[in-house]
Write an enzyme that holds these catalytic residues in place. Structure first.
Site, PDB file in Angstrom:
ATOM      1  N   GLU A  62     -13.625 -13.861   9.739  1.00 17.71           N
ATOM      2  CA  GLU A  62     -13.516 -13.275   8.389  1.00 17.71           C
ATOM      3  C   GLU A  62     -13.219 -14.326   7.326  1.00 17.71           C
ATOM      4  OE1 GLU A  62     -10.445 -10.291   7.806  1.00 17.71           O
ATOM      5  OE2 GLU A  62     -11.097  -9.904   5.757  1.00 17.71           O
ATOM      6  N   ARG A  99      -9.095  -0.735   2.988  1.00 22.05           N
ATOM      7  CA  ARG A  99      -8.850   0.120   1.828  1.00 22.05           C
ATOM      8  C   ARG A  99      -9.936   1.160   1.592  1.00 22.05           C
ATOM      9  NH1 ARG A  99      -7.589  -4.787  -2.050  1.00 22.05           N
ATOM     10  NH2 ARG A  99      -8.623  -5.809  -0.292  1.00 22.05           N
ATOM     11  N   LYS A 149     -17.284 -11.002   9.332  1.00 22.18           N
ATOM     12  CA  LYS A 149     -16.708 -10.041   8.376  1.00 22.18           C
ATOM     13  C   LYS A 149     -16.625 -10.724   7.012  1.00 22.18           C
ATOM     14  CE  LYS A 149     -12.660  -7.149   7.541  1.00 22.18           C
ATOM     15  NZ  LYS A 149     -11.730  -6.213   8.173  1.00 22.18           N
ATOM     16  N   ARG A 175       0.842  -1.219   0.000  1.00 19.61           N
ATOM     17  CA  ARG A 175       0.000   0.000   0.000  1.00 19.61           C
ATOM     18  C   ARG A 175       0.873   1.263   0.000  1.00 19.61           C
ATOM     19  NH1 ARG A 175      -3.248  -3.397  -0.883  1.00 19.61           N
ATOM     20  NH2 ARG A 175      -4.680  -4.411   0.577  1.00 19.61           N
ATOM     21  N   SER A 197     -13.938  -4.577   2.378  1.00 18.44           N
ATOM     22  CA  SER A 197     -14.146  -3.900   1.087  1.00 18.44           C
ATOM     23  C   SER A 197     -13.508  -4.672  -0.065  1.00 18.44           C
ATOM     24  CB  SER A 197     -13.684  -2.451   1.134  1.00 18.44           C
ATOM     25  OG  SER A 197     -12.320  -2.315   1.447  1.00 18.44           O
ATOM     26  N   GLY A 198     -12.454  -5.412   0.195  1.00 11.72           N
ATOM     27  CA  GLY A 198     -11.965  -6.405  -0.756  1.00 11.72           C
ATOM     28  C   GLY A 198     -11.540  -5.941  -2.140  1.00 11.72           C
ATOM     29  N   GLY A 199     -11.226  -4.658  -2.315  1.00 10.40           N
ATOM     30  CA  GLY A 199     -10.808  -4.189  -3.634  1.00 10.40           C
ATOM     31  C   GLY A 199     -11.896  -3.412  -4.368  1.00 10.40           C
TER      32      GLY A 199
END
Ligand code: 13P
Length: 338
Positions: A178, A294, A220, A34, A262-264
């Site tokens: 998750e 993210r 999650k 990141r 959010s996973g992208g």
């Protein structure tokens, strides 16, 4: 307090109207990736500075009820010597800790993965508690391909999540469970729906087998979307419909809250999709909330770029995403609020 009172108090503090969770628990390889995207070298000091920026954002506690930290952050302090977990606490934000140790290939299931870190987890939790953590997170990862996840991958990952969750509860930590079904690939939204249903079904079966008390857990999950490389994007209404349907079929009503990753997805997509769920399908047995990394951090990180003079601009960007997701929690977000 008894153990169950401790767990209930953590749930009450985490599950609040208009609030969600900030994931700031990137592992060393992930934060390095990141930071590289914004031209910042990942060092102990840059990671500390970034996380001080996040946790010290005035007003963050209005929209964020909990923050998931990476192990290193528990020992870091701000410029005045205040431990970073304490910065969160003074804003009413509960500190939590990522306790998994990352994924490796799952032998016998080509393409699938399994997460490590169960050994000595109970002992590690005692140390994290002393540093202020009250809840934990563990991520299992499921890629979608023609043959993944395999039945073995689905079973093995569910078993590990349940082992983790039961160890946490025995030590007074609320576990965030998750199971991340990856967005990578060209699969359709129907295929994602099928996989996410199978994954969540297996997870709750395993949690039951291990005697995990669902009232003291959070889920999650991934939202149900087409793969990132699929030619068609889905509308927020479609994502909401598939996601809520998958949840209703697999997640018991005893679970207090579902906090999506959010996973992208872009920050705007993640907010609009969450909003559609709350606007179109109110009154579900569980809260529909967020636990984004993210989608909360990206605009703020871009504004910062490692420059101390940009801290204020970055905090402004973080607060904006937190506020808009707080609105999406109530189904009150509109794109013109961007
Ligand atoms: P993203 O919201 O960036 O997917 O991260 C959430 C998370 O905690 C992944 O483990």
């Amino acid at each position: 307090m008894t153990d169950t009172q401790t767990l209930q108090k953590t749930i009450d503090d985490l599950v609040q109207t208009g609030k969600g969770i900030l994931a700031a628990d990137e592992s060393l390889p992930t934060i390095t990736k990141r930071f590289k995207a914004i031209g910042v070298e990942s060092t102990e000091e840059t990671r500390r500075a970034w996380r001080e920026l996040l946790l010290g954002t005035p007003g963050l506690g209005e929209y964020i009820s909990g923050v998931i930290l990476f192990e290193e952050t528990l020992d870091q302090t701000d410029a005045s010597g205040t431990p970073l977990p304490r910065l969160a606490e003074v804003q009413g934000i509960v500190p939590g800790i990522k306790v998994d140790r990352g994924k490796i290939p799952l032998p016998g299931a080509p393409g699938d993965m399994i997460t490590q870190g169960l050994d000595f987890l109970a002992e590690r939790l005692e140390g994290y508690r002393e540093k202020g953590a009250r809840f934990a997170k563990w991520r299992e990862v499921y890629p979608i391909s023609g043959h993944n996840p395999t039945p073995l991958g689905i079973e093995a990952n569910a078993e590990v999540l349940a082992r983790y969750a039961s160890i946490c509860q025995a030590r007074g930590f609320v576990p965030i469970v998750e199971p991340e079904v990856l967005i990578d690939g060209d699969h359709s939204i129907e295929r994602a729906f099928e996989v996410i249903q199978a994954v969540q079904h297996a997870v709750y079966h395993a949690l039951h087998r291990h005697g995990v008390i669902l009232e003291y857990t959070l889920l999650k999950p991934s939202m149900v979307t087409p793969g990132k490389q699929h030619p068609n994007r889905a509308t927020p209404e479609e994502v909401a419909e598939y996601t809520v349907r998958a949840l209703r079929r697999t997640v018991p009503a005893a679970v207090p809250s579902v906090n999506f990753l959010s996973g992208g997805q872009t920050p705007e997509e993640a907010t609009a999709n969450l909003n559609a769920m709350n606007a179109l399908f109110p009154g579900q047995p569980w809260e529909l909330s967020f636990s984004y990394a993210r989608a909360l951090q990206q605009p703020a990180m871009a504004a910062w770029g490692g420059r101390p003079e940009k801290v204020e601009a970055a905090r402004h960007a973080l607060l904006k995403r937190a506020r808009l997701n707080g609105a999406a929690r109530r189904g009150e977000y509109r794109p013109d609020m961007e």
